[in-house]
Enzyme design. Structure first.
Site, PDB file in Angstrom:
ATOM      1  N   ASP A  15       0.865  -1.181   0.000  1.00 10.45           N
ATOM      2  CA  ASP A  15       0.000   0.000   0.000  1.00 10.45           C
ATOM      3  C   ASP A  15       0.906   1.236   0.000  1.00 10.45           C
ATOM      4  O   ASP A  15       2.120   1.134   0.208  1.00 10.45           O
ATOM      5  CB  ASP A  15      -0.901   0.008   1.254  1.00 10.45           C
ATOM      6  CG  ASP A  15      -1.796   1.244   1.321  1.00 10.45           C
ATOM      7  OD1 ASP A  15      -2.309   1.666   0.265  1.00 10.45           O
ATOM      8  OD2 ASP A  15      -1.971   1.810   2.425  1.00 10.45           O
ATOM      9  N   SER A  16       0.292   2.402  -0.170  1.00  8.76           N
ATOM     10  CA  SER A  16       1.052   3.648  -0.098  1.00  8.76           C
ATOM     11  C   SER A  16       1.521   3.938   1.333  1.00  8.76           C
ATOM     12  O   SER A  16       2.383   4.787   1.524  1.00  8.76           O
ATOM     13  CB  SER A  16       0.174   4.805  -0.578  1.00  8.76           C
ATOM     14  OG  SER A  16      -1.020   4.844   0.182  1.00  8.76           O
ATOM     15  N   CYS A  78      -4.292  -1.353  -1.938  1.00 14.19           N
ATOM     16  CA  CYS A  78      -4.394   0.088  -2.167  1.00 14.19           C
ATOM     17  C   CYS A  78      -5.437   0.317  -3.256  1.00 14.19           C
ATOM     18  O   CYS A  78      -5.275  -0.172  -4.383  1.00 14.19           O
ATOM     19  CB  CYS A  78      -3.028   0.620  -2.608  1.00 14.19           C
ATOM     20  SG  CYS A  78      -3.049   2.370  -3.047  1.00 14.19           S
ATOM     21  N   GLU A 158      -3.783   8.953   8.937  1.00 13.26           N
ATOM     22  CA  GLU A 158      -2.339   8.737   9.136  1.00 13.26           C
ATOM     23  C   GLU A 158      -1.789   9.617  10.269  1.00 13.26           C
ATOM     24  O   GLU A 158      -0.876   9.223  10.976  1.00 13.26           O
ATOM     25  CB  GLU A 158      -1.557   9.040   7.845  1.00 13.26           C
ATOM     26  CG  GLU A 158      -1.739   7.998   6.746  1.00 13.26           C
ATOM     27  CD  GLU A 158      -0.600   6.958   6.688  1.00 13.26           C
ATOM     28  OE1 GLU A 158       0.504   7.237   7.168  1.00 13.26           O
ATOM     29  OE2 GLU A 158      -0.850   5.859   6.145  1.00 13.26           O
ATOM     30  N   CYS A 192     -10.849   2.934  -0.226  1.00 14.66           N
ATOM     31  CA  CYS A 192      -9.460   3.190   0.146  1.00 14.66           C
ATOM     32  C   CYS A 192      -9.230   2.401   1.429  1.00 14.66           C
ATOM     33  O   CYS A 192     -10.075   2.429   2.338  1.00 14.66           O
ATOM     34  CB  CYS A 192      -9.258   4.678   0.384  1.00 14.66           C
ATOM     35  SG  CYS A 192      -7.707   5.095   1.196  1.00 14.66           S
ATOM     36  N   HIS A 194      -7.427   2.840   3.887  1.00 14.65           N
ATOM     37  CA  HIS A 194      -7.299   3.595   5.136  1.00 14.65           C
ATOM     38  C   HIS A 194      -8.659   3.822   5.821  1.00 14.65           C
ATOM     39  O   HIS A 194      -8.714   4.073   7.016  1.00 14.65           O
ATOM     40  CB  HIS A 194      -6.698   4.988   4.868  1.00 14.65           C
ATOM     41  CG  HIS A 194      -5.226   5.003   4.666  1.00 14.65           C
ATOM     42  ND1 HIS A 194      -4.617   4.544   3.525  1.00 14.65           N
ATOM     43  CD2 HIS A 194      -4.216   5.440   5.470  1.00 14.65           C
ATOM     44  CE1 HIS A 194      -3.309   4.711   3.628  1.00 14.65           C
ATOM     45  NE2 HIS A 194      -3.044   5.251   4.800  1.00 14.65           N
TER      46      HIS A 194
HETATM   47  N1  DGL Z   1      -4.658   3.132   1.043  1.00 16.65           N
HETATM   48  C1  DGL Z   1      -4.592   3.914  -0.171  1.00 16.65           C
HETATM   49  C2  DGL Z   1      -5.800   3.571  -1.031  1.00 16.65           C
HETATM   50  O1  DGL Z   1      -6.385   2.536  -0.757  1.00 16.65           O
HETATM   51  C3  DGL Z   1      -4.389   5.331   0.220  1.00 16.65           C
HETATM   52  C4  DGL Z   1      -4.250   6.244  -0.927  1.00 16.65           C
HETATM   53  C5  DGL Z   1      -3.281   7.334  -0.818  1.00 16.65           C
HETATM   54  O2  DGL Z   1      -2.123   7.085  -0.553  1.00 16.65           O
HETATM   55  O3  DGL Z   1      -3.713   8.451  -1.116  1.00 16.65           O
HETATM   56  O4  DGL Z   1      -6.163   4.230  -1.956  1.00 16.65           O
END
Ligand code: DGL
Length: 275
Positions: A15-16, A78, A158, A192, A194
């Site tokens: 993931d990011s 992600c 975050e 997403c 998150h």
């Molecule tokens: N968890 C990422 C997603 O599912 C976060 C996206 C991001 O880094 O903006 O899109």
């Protein structure tokens, strides 16, 4: 039936940042005997505000890092990558790849068909701009979709301590959700990974909707695929964590995203090396 080890290579998850841990958490629960390698690109988060070409570049580097660990399958935990360049990740990987779009769309379609037919998708700007969830939902027979880009959700999760009573959290969540609340979507895809950390407060504004964690249902899809391909491991269970950001910060913050699991250590990776 499980006939032994079959394939002892690890499963890769990326993931990011920390959001993919919501998928990892479910994967760990569903597949206790697999070794798992997690990579969070915390140094370059967010992905959701970046262009498709940058997202693709980052996603391929993340994929190459996981391949360097010898993974047998990859969970793209992600929504932004899954919706913008899942095919490119698959072509690069040469192993099985599961994203977070299909399974969530299928689940939402089932729920909406038993309800008012309306599905809402919450995601990053890049996810919403891609139209990937709408396309998948259309394929499952759903034509009524409202997509809402919620760019403040990732920084909130975050960097903050979101809670159902917190003023800042409520101000941000209500800004995005009040305009759609009256439509009472039957299903809401948390597009997403998150966003499950905001589940309780999202529920406050959409009390009648069923919320779907895209990462958690993708973990179920990956489990089914690994079983279908007969590449399960019955002899593992370790989890390794890597991040492009600070390892100490990763360990400190990861706990909020994981149920029943603790991160003892993480290793920092120079992700730019994976050209
Ligand atoms: N968890 C990422 C997603 O599912 C976060 C996206 C991001 O880094 O903006 O899109």
């Amino acid at each position: 039936m499980n006939n032994g080890f079959r394939n002892e290579k690890p499963i890769g998850v990326f993931d990011s940042g920390l959001g993919g841990l919501t998928a990892l958490s479910e994967l760990r629960r569903l597949m206790p005997n697999e070794d798992i390698v997690y990579f969070g690109d915390s140094a370059r988060i967010p992905y959701g505000t970046k262009s498709p070409s940058v997202i693709k570049k980052f996603a391929l580097q993340d994929t190459r890092f996981l391949l360097s660990k010898g993974v047998k399958a990859i969970l793209v935990a992600c929504g932004t990558v899954s919706s913008n360049c899942l095919n490119e990740v698959y072509e690069e990987a040469g192993v099985s790849v599961v994203g977070v779009i299909e399974a969530a769309a299928k689940r939402a379609a089932e729920i909406a068909k038993g309800g008012n037919g309306l599905v809402a998708v919450l995601g990053t700007n890049a996810t919403v701009n891609s139209g990937a969830f709408e396309k998948a939902l259309n394929g499952f027979g759903i034509s009524e979709v409202i997509s809402v880009a919620c760019p403040m959700f990732v920084p909130l999760v975050e960097n903050w301590h979101p809670s159902v009573d917190d003023g800042a959290t409520n101000a941000i969540v209500s800004e995005y959700l009040l305009p759609i609340a009256a439509k009472k979507p039957s299903a809401v895809i948390l597009g997403c990974t998150h966003y499950p950390l905001l589940e309780e407060v999202i529920k406050k504004y959409l009390p009648e909707s069923v919320l779907i964690s895209s990462g958690a249902v993708a973990a179920e899809e990956l489990k089914a695929l690994v079983s279908k391909l007969s590449i399960e491991n019955s002899n593992g269970g370790a989890t390794e964590f890597y991040t492009s950001g600070g390892a100490e910060m990763f360990v400190k913050n990861a706990g909020r995203f994981l149920k029943d699991m603790k991160v003892e250590a993480a290793e920092q990776v120079d992700i730019e090396r994976f050209e």
